[in-house]
Design a protein around this motif. Structure first.
Motif, PDB file in Angstrom:
ATOM      1  N   TRP A  87      29.884  -3.265  -2.750  1.00  0.00           N
ATOM      2  CA  TRP A  87      27.998  -3.132  -2.750  1.00  0.00           C
ATOM      3  C   TRP A  87      27.661  -1.811  -3.564  1.00  0.00           C
ATOM      4  O   TRP A  87      28.714  -1.249  -2.962  1.00  0.00           O
ATOM      5  CB  TRP A  87      27.132  -3.748  -1.976  1.00  0.00           C
ATOM      6  N   ILE A  88      26.689  -2.197  -4.089  1.00  0.00           N
ATOM      7  CA  ILE A  88      26.437  -0.180  -4.230  1.00  0.00           C
ATOM      8  C   ILE A  88      24.786  -0.614  -3.776  1.00  0.00           C
ATOM      9  O   ILE A  88      23.863  -1.582  -4.301  1.00  0.00           O
ATOM     10  CB  ILE A  88      25.693   0.144  -6.254  1.00  0.00           C
ATOM     11  N   LEU A  89      24.160   0.411  -2.462  1.00  0.00           N
ATOM     12  CA  LEU A  89      23.103   0.367  -1.986  1.00  0.00           C
ATOM     13  C   LEU A  89      22.333   1.307  -3.216  1.00  0.00           C
ATOM     14  O   LEU A  89      22.627   2.917  -3.313  1.00  0.00           O
ATOM     15  CB  LEU A  89      23.126   0.979  -0.813  1.00  0.00           C
ATOM     16  N   ASP A  90      20.948   0.866  -3.701  1.00  0.00           N
ATOM     17  CA  ASP A  90      20.992   1.307  -4.690  1.00  0.00           C
ATOM     18  C   ASP A  90      19.065   2.300  -4.033  1.00  0.00           C
ATOM     19  O   ASP A  90      18.186   1.023  -3.849  1.00  0.00           O
ATOM     20  CB  ASP A  90      20.395   1.287  -6.035  1.00  0.00           C
ATOM     21  N   GLY A  91      18.399   3.506  -3.929  1.00  0.00           N
ATOM     22  CA  GLY A  91      17.401   3.858  -3.156  1.00  0.00           C
ATOM     23  C   GLY A  91      18.001   3.659  -1.746  1.00  0.00           C
ATOM     24  O   GLY A  91      16.422   3.373  -1.246  1.00  0.00           O
ATOM     25  N   PHE A  92      18.873   3.455  -1.215  1.00  0.00           N
ATOM     26  CA  PHE A  92      18.704   3.514   0.263  1.00  0.00           C
ATOM     27  C   PHE A  92      19.894   3.979   0.525  1.00  0.00           C
ATOM     28  O   PHE A  92      20.987   3.161   0.517  1.00  0.00           O
ATOM     29  CB  PHE A  92      18.715   2.090   0.915  1.00  0.00           C
ATOM     30  N   PRO A  93      20.387   4.732   1.581  1.00  0.00           N
ATOM     31  CA  PRO A  93      18.656   5.140   2.468  1.00  0.00           C
ATOM     32  C   PRO A  93      17.874   5.978   1.322  1.00  0.00           C
ATOM     33  O   PRO A  93      18.846   7.361   0.874  1.00  0.00           O
ATOM     34  CB  PRO A  93      20.134   5.627   3.891  1.00  0.00           C
ATOM     35  N   ARG A  94      17.319   6.471   2.369  1.00  0.00           N
ATOM     36  CA  ARG A  94      16.105   7.637   1.571  1.00  0.00           C
ATOM     37  C   ARG A  94      15.563   8.376   2.621  1.00  0.00           C
ATOM     38  O   ARG A  94      14.436   9.206   2.319  1.00  0.00           O
ATOM     39  CB  ARG A  94      15.055   6.549   1.041  1.00  0.00           C
ATOM     40  N   ALA A 145       0.624  -1.611  -0.413  1.00  0.00           N
ATOM     41  CA  ALA A 145       0.173  -0.137  -0.191  1.00  0.00           C
ATOM     42  C   ALA A 145       1.048   1.043  -0.657  1.00  0.00           C
ATOM     43  O   ALA A 145       0.599   1.911  -0.805  1.00  0.00           O
ATOM     44  CB  ALA A 145      -1.040   0.126   1.251  1.00  0.00           C
ATOM     45  N   TYR A 146       1.703   1.487   0.930  1.00  0.00           N
ATOM     46  CA  TYR A 146       3.789   2.209   0.592  1.00  0.00           C
ATOM     47  C   TYR A 146       3.076   2.507  -1.206  1.00  0.00           C
ATOM     48  O   TYR A 146       3.361   3.625  -1.211  1.00  0.00           O
ATOM     49  CB  TYR A 146       4.226   2.391   1.390  1.00  0.00           C
ATOM     50  N   MET A 147       4.085   1.441  -1.065  1.00  0.00           N
ATOM     51  CA  MET A 147       4.350   1.994  -2.459  1.00  0.00           C
ATOM     52  C   MET A 147       3.638   2.208  -3.846  1.00  0.00           C
ATOM     53  O   MET A 147       3.638   3.344  -4.502  1.00  0.00           O
ATOM     54  CB  MET A 147       5.500   0.346  -3.087  1.00  0.00           C
ATOM     55  N   ASP A 148       1.983   1.554  -4.079  1.00  0.00           N
ATOM     56  CA  ASP A 148       1.248   1.945  -4.373  1.00  0.00           C
ATOM     57  C   ASP A 148       0.867   3.611  -4.134  1.00  0.00           C
ATOM     58  O   ASP A 148       0.736   4.045  -5.575  1.00  0.00           O
ATOM     59  CB  ASP A 148      -0.132   1.607  -4.306  1.00  0.00           C
ATOM     60  N   VAL A 158       0.640   9.655  -8.519  1.00  0.00           N
ATOM     61  CA  VAL A 158       1.869   8.703  -8.236  1.00  0.00           C
ATOM     62  C   VAL A 158       3.208   9.079  -8.015  1.00  0.00           C
ATOM     63  O   VAL A 158       4.175   9.902  -7.156  1.00  0.00           O
ATOM     64  CB  VAL A 158       1.896   7.373  -7.794  1.00  0.00           C
ATOM     65  N   VAL A 159       3.529   9.310  -9.280  1.00  0.00           N
ATOM     66  CA  VAL A 159       5.030  10.547  -9.785  1.00  0.00           C
ATOM     67  C   VAL A 159       4.963  11.498  -8.743  1.00  0.00           C
ATOM     68  O   VAL A 159       6.153  11.988  -8.523  1.00  0.00           O
ATOM     69  CB  VAL A 159       5.508  10.643 -10.862  1.00  0.00           C
ATOM     70  N   ARG A 160       3.999  12.083  -8.859  1.00  0.00           N
ATOM     71  CA  ARG A 160       4.266  14.163  -8.278  1.00  0.00           C
ATOM     72  C   ARG A 160       4.640  13.596  -6.883  1.00  0.00           C
ATOM     73  O   ARG A 160       5.036  14.270  -5.980  1.00  0.00           O
ATOM     74  CB  ARG A 160       2.775  15.094  -8.871  1.00  0.00           C
ATOM     75  N   HIS A 161       3.198  12.710  -6.146  1.00  0.00           N
ATOM     76  CA  HIS A 161       3.982  12.422  -4.654  1.00  0.00           C
ATOM     77  C   HIS A 161       5.169  12.060  -3.877  1.00  0.00           C
ATOM     78  O   HIS A 161       5.812  12.659  -3.616  1.00  0.00           O
ATOM     79  CB  HIS A 161       2.422  11.220  -4.217  1.00  0.00           C
ATOM     80  N   ASP A 191       4.280   6.465  -1.428  1.00  0.00           N
ATOM     81  CA  ASP A 191       5.231   6.946   0.434  1.00  0.00           C
ATOM     82  C   ASP A 191       6.747   5.314   0.168  1.00  0.00           C
ATOM     83  O   ASP A 191       6.242   4.928  -0.644  1.00  0.00           O
ATOM     84  CB  ASP A 191       4.020   6.433   1.678  1.00  0.00           C
ATOM     85  N   LEU A 192       7.000   6.297   1.510  1.00  0.00           N
ATOM     86  CA  LEU A 192       8.450   5.856   1.670  1.00  0.00           C
ATOM     87  C   LEU A 192       7.713   4.133   2.985  1.00  0.00           C
ATOM     88  O   LEU A 192       6.298   4.528   3.343  1.00  0.00           O
ATOM     89  CB  LEU A 192       9.067   6.237   2.610  1.00  0.00           C
ATOM     90  N   VAL A 193       8.387   2.912   2.243  1.00  0.00           N
ATOM     91  CA  VAL A 193       7.567   1.491   3.311  1.00  0.00           C
ATOM     92  C   VAL A 193       8.906   1.906   4.312  1.00  0.00           C
ATOM     93  O   VAL A 193       9.743   2.689   4.507  1.00  0.00           O
ATOM     94  CB  VAL A 193       8.177   0.833   2.924  1.00  0.00           C
TER      95      VAL A 193
END
Ligand code: B4P
Length: 183
Positions: A82-89, A52-55, A137-140, A58-60
């Motif tokens: 490693w490469i952490l992609d999208g974390f931390p947010r 629901a957060y992803m839809d 959703v993109v705007r949010h 919002d951040l999980v």
């Protein structure tokens, strides 16, 4: 360098570049977005909580994401880098990552920050067409980025780890810029 995070707004090309750079350096690509989408697809307990957060864009919740990252970094293939992609947010995730990396003796070596104007991001995401790539959703997601993730730029600059890359160029050109900056 073999331990990085890739920071930037949604659609900046973090995932696109992380695949290429990780392969070139023989290190592991860890995308929290991919891990969460796979949990949703497999209908795991985590996936059911995260969906629901992803839809909504919002951040999980941090409690779900942190456990997932800790588990992933403990796996054998993550020990060589490693490469952490999208974390931390957000700042709480960044502080938790600091603590985790201190505990496992794997210091972060660079935070690659992708800079791309919002209007380009919107065009890229709407043409990608993933389930969470609808206009509202993109705007949010962009708003969530500016409110919660952008403060990480100062966070990593203060620690001397920030590497900024202009991401508004062809994919190959952006790869060249990253490789030059992290060589
Ligand atoms: P992510 O999966 O991280 O998605 P993203 O930010 O939209 O993608 P990225 O920046 O990697 O863009 P890409 O390379 O694909 O997050 C999705 C959701 O998961 C979040 O909204 C959140 O709910 C949740 N989530 C993830 N991590 C979380 C965390 N740590 N905490 C809490 N929640 C979390 O590129 C986008 C498009 O642009 C592609 O179509 C690509 O082909 C194109 N493109 C890339 N580079 C280009 C270039 N140079 N020129 C032209 N097009 C380009």
């Amino acid at each position: 360098m073999k331990r990085f995070i890739f920071l930037g707004p949604p659609g900046a090309g973090k995932g696109t570049q992380a695949v290429v750079v990780a392969q070139a350096r023989a290190i592991t690509h860890v995308s929290t977005g991919d891990l969460l989408r796979s949990a949703v697809a497999n209908q795991t307990d985590l996936g059911q909580k995260a969906k629901a957060y992803m839809d909504r864009g919002d951040l999980v919740p941090d409690s779900l994401v942190l456990g997932m990252v800790e588990e992933r970094l403990a796996q054998a293939d993550a020990q060589s880098g490693w490469i952490l992609d999208g974390f931390p947010r957000n700042v709480a995730q960044a502080k938790a990552l600091d603590e985790l990396l201190t505990a496992i003796h794997q210091p972060l070596e660079g935070a690659v920050n992708f800079e791309v104007p919002d209007e380009i991001l919107t065009t890229r995401l709407l043409s990608r067409g993933r389930q969470d790539d609808t206009e509202p959703v993109v705007r949010h997601r962009l708003q969530v980025y500016h409110d919660q993730t952008a403060p990480l730029i100062a966070f990593y600059q203060e620690r001397g780890l920030l590497i900024s890359i202009a991401g508004n160029a062809a994919v190959d050109e952006v790869t060249t810029r990253i490789e030059a900056a992290i060589a």
